[in-house]
Structure formats: C-alpha cells, structure tokens
Design a protein around this motif. Structure first.
Motif, PDB file in Angstrom:
ATOM      1  N   ARG A  22       0.817  -1.237   0.071  1.00 30.04           N
ATOM      2  CA  ARG A  22      -0.059  -0.080   0.182  1.00 30.04           C
ATOM      3  C   ARG A  22       0.830   1.238  -0.014  1.00 30.04           C
ATOM      4  O   ARG A  22       0.486   2.289  -0.644  1.00 30.04           O
ATOM      5  N   TRP A  23       2.066   1.221   0.575  1.00 26.33           N
ATOM      6  CA  TRP A  23       2.777   2.577   0.718  1.00 26.33           C
ATOM      7  C   TRP A  23       4.045   2.402  -0.226  1.00 26.33           C
ATOM      8  O   TRP A  23       4.339   1.308  -0.716  1.00 26.33           O
ATOM      9  N   THR A  71     -15.035  -1.213   1.240  1.00 21.69           N
ATOM     10  CA  THR A  71     -14.130   0.322   1.072  1.00 21.69           C
ATOM     11  C   THR A  71     -12.442   0.076   0.938  1.00 21.69           C
ATOM     12  O   THR A  71     -12.106  -1.108   1.069  1.00 21.69           O
ATOM     13  N   GLU A  72     -11.769   1.062   0.407  1.00 23.17           N
ATOM     14  CA  GLU A  72     -10.381   0.688   0.096  1.00 23.17           C
ATOM     15  C   GLU A  72      -9.707   0.283   1.420  1.00 23.17           C
ATOM     16  O   GLU A  72      -8.922  -0.369   1.100  1.00 23.17           O
ATOM     17  N   ASP A  73     -10.031   0.841   2.487  1.00 26.19           N
ATOM     18  CA  ASP A  73      -9.300   0.643   3.725  1.00 26.19           C
ATOM     19  C   ASP A  73      -9.567  -1.028   4.151  1.00 26.19           C
ATOM     20  O   ASP A  73      -8.695  -1.556   4.537  1.00 26.19           O
ATOM     21  N   ASP A  74     -10.905  -1.349   3.706  1.00 25.47           N
ATOM     22  CA  ASP A  74     -11.283  -2.880   4.098  1.00 25.47           C
ATOM     23  C   ASP A  74     -10.419  -3.711   3.151  1.00 25.47           C
ATOM     24  O   ASP A  74      -9.950  -4.698   3.705  1.00 25.47           O
ATOM     25  N   TRP A  76      -7.405  -3.065   1.729  1.00 24.88           N
ATOM     26  CA  TRP A  76      -6.219  -3.306   1.968  1.00 24.88           C
ATOM     27  C   TRP A  76      -5.819  -4.150   3.243  1.00 24.88           C
ATOM     28  O   TRP A  76      -4.954  -4.893   3.491  1.00 24.88           O
ATOM     29  N   LYS A  77      -7.064  -3.948   4.335  1.00 27.20           N
ATOM     30  CA  LYS A  77      -6.907  -4.777   5.708  1.00 27.20           C
ATOM     31  C   LYS A  77      -6.774  -6.094   5.130  1.00 27.20           C
ATOM     32  O   LYS A  77      -6.166  -6.953   5.645  1.00 27.20           O
ATOM     33  N   TYR A  80      -3.363  -7.323   3.673  1.00 21.91           N
ATOM     34  CA  TYR A  80      -2.456  -7.651   4.472  1.00 21.91           C
ATOM     35  C   TYR A  80      -2.932  -8.827   5.399  1.00 21.91           C
ATOM     36  O   TYR A  80      -1.799  -9.485   5.905  1.00 21.91           O
TER      37      TYR A  80
END
Length: 329
Positions: A22-23, A71-74, A76-77, A80
C-alpha cells in the motif's frame, strides 16, 4: 478508469494495484509501514474464518468481483491479513510459527533464553538447537519463488546450520571463559549471526541452483534467475543479522549493570522475564525496521542477469531495463 456498465460511481474502483504494498516502497518509511503491518504479532490471532474471508476478498477483487460495501481500507486490511498467512508466490498457507508475524514473540522467547542461560553449556546447546529449528521453519516458509526443496536438502540445511551455531557457541564459550563476563554475554549473538549465514543460503539453495521468477513492472514472468536469487538471499541475511543486533546486544549491556544491583541480587527469578521483555521490546521495532532495508519486491538490472536470460529479455522485451523478484523474508 471508466466505470463498468451498471457499476455505481460510489463503488470501489477495480484498478487498485494489490500486487505491490500500500505504501511507497521506494522510501524507507514506506517500506517500514509495510513491514510493521506484515510482522504485527496480532496477525497470529486471526481466526481461520477471517483468513478465509480475507483470501476470498483479495482473490475476488483480482478477478474483478467487488464484495458489496467494501471500502479501500477494508480491501487493504484484507490484503495484509491475507499476506500474513499465505505465501506470495505459491499461495499456500504458511504454518503458524513460520509466519513473519511470529518473529517477535518466538524470537523474544528464544533469544531471551539464549541470553539468560549463556553460562550453562547444556543450555547453550539446547537453545541454539531450538533457535535453528525455528529458523529452518521460517526460512523455508518465507523462501522466494515457487521452487520446491527436497527432503535431503532440508535436512542438510537444518543439520549444517544447527551444527554451525552450536560449534560457534561452544567454541567461543571455551575461548572466552577467562575473559570478563560481559564478553561471554555476546556469544549468543555471534552464534546466531554465523548460523544465519549458513541456514538461509542452504535452506534456499534450490533457488540459487534453479533460479527464482523475475517479472517486468506489470508482473509478467520473464524467466528464472539465479543472480536474482543470490541478491535476494544476501539481502535477507543482512536484514536477519541486523534485526538481531539490538535484541542481542542492548539487553546484555543493561543486564550486566542491573545484575550488580541489590534489587536483582535478592530477586534472581526476575532475571529471565526481565531479559525476555527487553528482547521483545527491541524486536518489536528492529524486526520491521530491518526488514525495511530492502523492498519485498526487489529489483535487479537486466545487465546483471545470466547471459542467456539477458539475451532472451532484450530480444522479447527490448525496453525492459530492470526486472523484479520476491526476495523472500
């Protein structure tokens, strides 16, 4: 990116690159954030249901199927969570103690005990054996590429690394028995460093013999390279030795002072837990920060590859100057 027919504009887009972290991996801070997520010990508490759900979300998204309400956060979670338990090349689920999220708790206990029981030769041998057994699992679980390793190669790597660590520990202990106690406290680190130089290359020798997959920037496989494998293994050995330095050098220095205090002289039972705790604190930061020395998806110039592979790539993809590979962990 244009929406698909019937796709709600509020839905998650389908062009998020899950192949890369992600980073930003061109910066140390970006890599550090990535590895803090990968090595988070809390990942070990994820249930089979959560891991299976994360796998479904990631695989569906890669196939162009959106999970409702995601969501995008979901996303990426889930990515990972998935990466914490599944090998990036083979897709196989990694044994619990072989996962990078087990590095801190397992090494905290093992390294803490090696530093605590450094005076007793039997304990030195036992904890070096435990450490190399654990390392063998980690090195095999986090190897690069999808090449298999034979049982004979596994046994050779395990026996060689374990023997190397024990011989180093016992030999140094004999050489330093007349030196100050502080010197003896650093024997475990020296043994661990020596064993890493043996264990990792041997456990991943098949990669050096057959090569590991190299890809272009878009992830298209271009061939197999032993040169890339050698570079990846060097990077992993460097990171592993570096992450052991704070945990196995700072606590001995502190304990050498604290053990002379009346408080600990009267409470010897606190020596072990205190040392294990200090090792754990150091590893909590050293593990992800030292892994961040090099990107997980490392790169190598086409000009450094084997002549045959270099010629093949220049013929089929003349614009490709750099290829990428999973260095392992």
């Amino acid at each position: 990116m244009a929406p698909r027919p019937g796709q709600n504009m509020s839905e998650l887009p389908l062009d998020i690159n899950l192949r890369d972290p992600r980073w930003d991996q061109t910066t140390f801070m970006g890599r550090a954030k990535h590895f803090f997520a990968i090595t988070n010990p809390l990942n070990l508490l994820l249930s089979e249901e959560k891991l299976q759900n994360a796998q479904t979300i990631v695989e569906n998204y890669r196939a162009g199927i959106l999970t409702p309400g995601l969501t995008e956060d979901d996303l990426w979670k889930a990515k990972y969570n998935y990466d914490s338990a599944f090998h990036p090349d083979t897709g196989e689920k990694i044994h619990l103690i072989g996962r990078m999220s087990a590095q801190v708790p397992m090494n905290m206990i093992i390294s803490g005990c090696m530093l605590t029981f450094y005076r007793n030769i039997s304990a030195v041998v036992f904890w070096q054996w435990v450490n190399q057994s654990f390392n063998a699992v980690v090195n095999y679980s986090n190897r690069s590429g999808d090449a298999t390793i034979t049982h004979a190669q596994l046994v050779t790597a395990y026996v060689s690394a374990t023997t190397g660590a024990m011989v180093t520990a016992v030999g140094l202990k004999a050489l330093t028995k007349h030196l100050p106690v502080l010197v003896s406290r650093f024997i475990p680190f020296t043994s661990v460093a020596a064993a890493n130089c043996i264990n990792i290359p041997l456990m991943r020798q098949r990669e050096m013999l057959l090569g590991i997959p190299v890809t272009d920037d878009l992830g298209h496989r271009l061939g197999y390279s032993s040169k890339a494998a050698q570079l990846g293994i060097f990077q992993v050995v460097t990171s592993r030795i570096s992450m052991a330095i704070p945990a196995m050098t700072i606590p001995p220095l502190i304990m050498n002072v604290l053990e002379k205090k009346d408080f600990l002289k009267q409470r010897p039972s606190l020596l072990g837990p205190l040392q294990v705790g200090m090792v754990g604190f150091c590893l909590l930061f050293a593990t992800p920060l030292c892994c961040a020395f090099f990107p997980q998806r490392s790169s190598i110039s086409v000009n450094w590859l084997e002549p045959e592979l270099r010629a093949q790539i220049k013929k089929q993809n003349p614009s490709t100057k750099v290829v990428y590979f999973n260095k392992g962990l």
